[in-house]
Write a protein that holds these residues in place. Structure first.
Motif, mmCIF file in Angstrom:
data_model
loop_
_atom_site.group_PDB
_atom_site.id
_atom_site.type_symbol
_atom_site.label_atom_id
_atom_site.label_comp_id
_atom_site.label_asym_id
_atom_site.label_seq_id
_atom_site.Cartn_x
_atom_site.Cartn_y
_atom_site.Cartn_z
ATOM 1 N N ALA A 1 -0.385 -4.570 -7.994
ATOM 2 C CA ALA A 1 -0.749 -4.618 -6.577
ATOM 3 C C ALA A 1 -2.215 -5.016 -6.418
ATOM 4 N N ALA A 2 -3.070 -4.490 -7.295
ATOM 5 C CA ALA A 2 -4.504 -4.770 -7.193
ATOM 6 C C ALA A 2 -4.817 -6.233 -7.477
ATOM 7 N N HIS B 1 0.893 1.309 -4.420
ATOM 8 C CA HIS B 1 -0.382 1.965 -4.713
ATOM 9 C C HIS B 1 -0.132 3.471 -4.786
ATOM 10 N N TYR B 2 -1.093 4.199 -5.367
ATOM 11 C CA TYR B 2 -0.979 5.652 -5.383
ATOM 12 C C TYR B 2 -1.179 6.204 -3.980
ATOM 13 N N ASP C 1 2.428 -0.762 -11.608
ATOM 14 C CA ASP C 1 2.626 -1.187 -10.220
ATOM 15 C C ASP C 1 1.299 -1.235 -9.456
ATOM 16 N N PRO C 2 0.460 -0.190 -9.535
ATOM 17 C CA PRO C 2 -0.856 -0.294 -8.873
ATOM 18 C C PRO C 2 -1.717 -1.424 -9.430
ATOM 19 N N ASP D 1 0.829 -1.212 0.000
ATOM 20 C CA ASP D 1 0.000 0.000 0.000
ATOM 21 C C ASP D 1 0.862 1.260 0.000
ATOM 22 N N ALA E 1 3.305 4.826 -5.559
ATOM 23 C CA ALA E 1 3.841 4.330 -6.827
ATOM 24 C C ALA E 1 4.510 5.442 -7.623
#
Length: 342
Positions: A292-293, A66-67, A288-289, A62, A70
């Motif tokens: 991650a998701a 995540h943004y 990357d997000p 996270d 990232a």
């Protein structure tokens, strides 16, 4: 196992302080520390440490994948990474082949020289993004923001709990770092390779999507996209020089497309692949997000921790060998086959 080499500074024993504990130290009943107790303490410390590391994985992802994390993570790509990334992508097939040779020749006495040769093949240039992520994993994930090896403190606490029943002497733990640091360094090196492989896979997916929507062509990689663009360029140049004019030339060459020259094809391919590599250097901001998701980062980090736990417990060489780079090479091979180069 490496924990049989731990040293025990029992003040009342007749053994030197640096004598390895390879069997129970028989002194007085209250000071006898058996090898079984030491092994159990080490296992307990290792399990607690890696369980805590796994518990930190969601927050780590996270914070950095995540943004807005990232953006900060991939902002490092601005600069020389724009040049390192193309070189790494071109070098990646060579390194993947070297890794395959190492796997196939491991523990084969008659094939030690190719194994040693493949072992010396570098993974490519280490980019600033790779260095940054490796540092984050080492500091935030493995050491929880503390100085030094956090695993060492877990092992010392576990051993001190055992020794407390037998002696008040401190635990000699100087060799923990010497045993742990090479394993961590190699695991992080392999994790950095996954960044290059992920960028290559991203390029293949991007080329496929771009070819499908922009050109209605199946282009599974930079080579395929380069061939399509080279053909389009050759058609445009031929139509422009057509004797009856460009409009008729465009119609004529739509039915009888000209073959692009080798120089044109190679030039367009190089330009496409260089552009894709430069895009890949910054594509982590987007992908990357996404990774991650869908859980890719989580699975990759858990795999790193699982292999690292196994290597520390069994004193084996680093066993963390992500398959991402081989997936990327399969996609590259399919791209070359589709383009007629293989």
């Amino acid at each position: 196992m490496w924990f049989t080499q731990l040293r025990f500074n029992a003040r009342d024993t007749h053994l030197p302080a640096d004598t390895p504990v390879t069997m129970p130290l028989v002194t007085s009943p209250e000071q006898n520390v058996s090898e079984i107790e030491i092994e159990q303490a080490i296992r307990t410390g290792i399990e607690r440490y890696f369980d805590d590391c796994r518990a930190r994985v969601p927050a780590f992802i996270d914070r950095h994948f995540h943004y807005p994390g990232a953006i900060a993570t991939n902002r490092m790509a601005l600069g020389w990474d724009m040049l390192r990334a193309p070189v790494n992508l071109l070098w990646a097939p060579v390194y993947a082949l070297a890794c395959l040779v190492k796997i196939l020749t491991r523990k084969r006495t008659g094939l030690m020289w190719p194994h040693g040769l493949a072992n010396r093949v570098p993974a490519g240039f280490t980019t600033r993004v790779q260095q940054h992520i490796s540092h984050l994993i080492l500091v935030d994930l493995l050491n929880n923001g503390q100085e030094g090896q956090l695993l060492e403190s877990y092992l010392v606490k576990a051993l001190e709990a055992v020794y407390a029943h037998h002696t008040h002497e401190p635990v000699d733990h100087q060799q923990f770092s010497k045993l742990i640091e090479p394993l961590v360094a190699d695991a992080l090196s392999q994790y950095r390779v996954t960044r290059t492989a992920s960028a290559d896979i991203t390029n293949s997916i991007s080329c496929t999507v771009l070819g499908a929507f922009a050109f209605q062509k199946f282009t599974p990689g930079g080579i395929g996209l380069g061939v399509v663009l080279a053909s389009m360029l050759a058609k445009t140049l031929a139509a422009r020089d057509f004797i009856l004019g460009e409009t008729i030339g465009s119609w004529y060459y739509s039915w009888l497309p000209p073959e692009p020259s080798l120089a044109t094809t190679v030039s367009v391919m190089v330009a496409v692949m260089a552009s894709l590599a430069a895009f890949a250097a910054l594509s982590g901001v987007i992908f990357d997000p996404v990774q991650a998701a869908v859980g890719l980062h989580r699975r990759r980090l858990h795999k790193l921790l699982n292999h690292l736990q196994r290597d520390v417990s069994l004193s084996t060489q680093s066993s963390f060998r992500p398959k991402d780079q081989f997936v990327a090479r399969i996609l590259d091979t399919f791209d070359m086959v589709k383009s007629g180069l293989l």
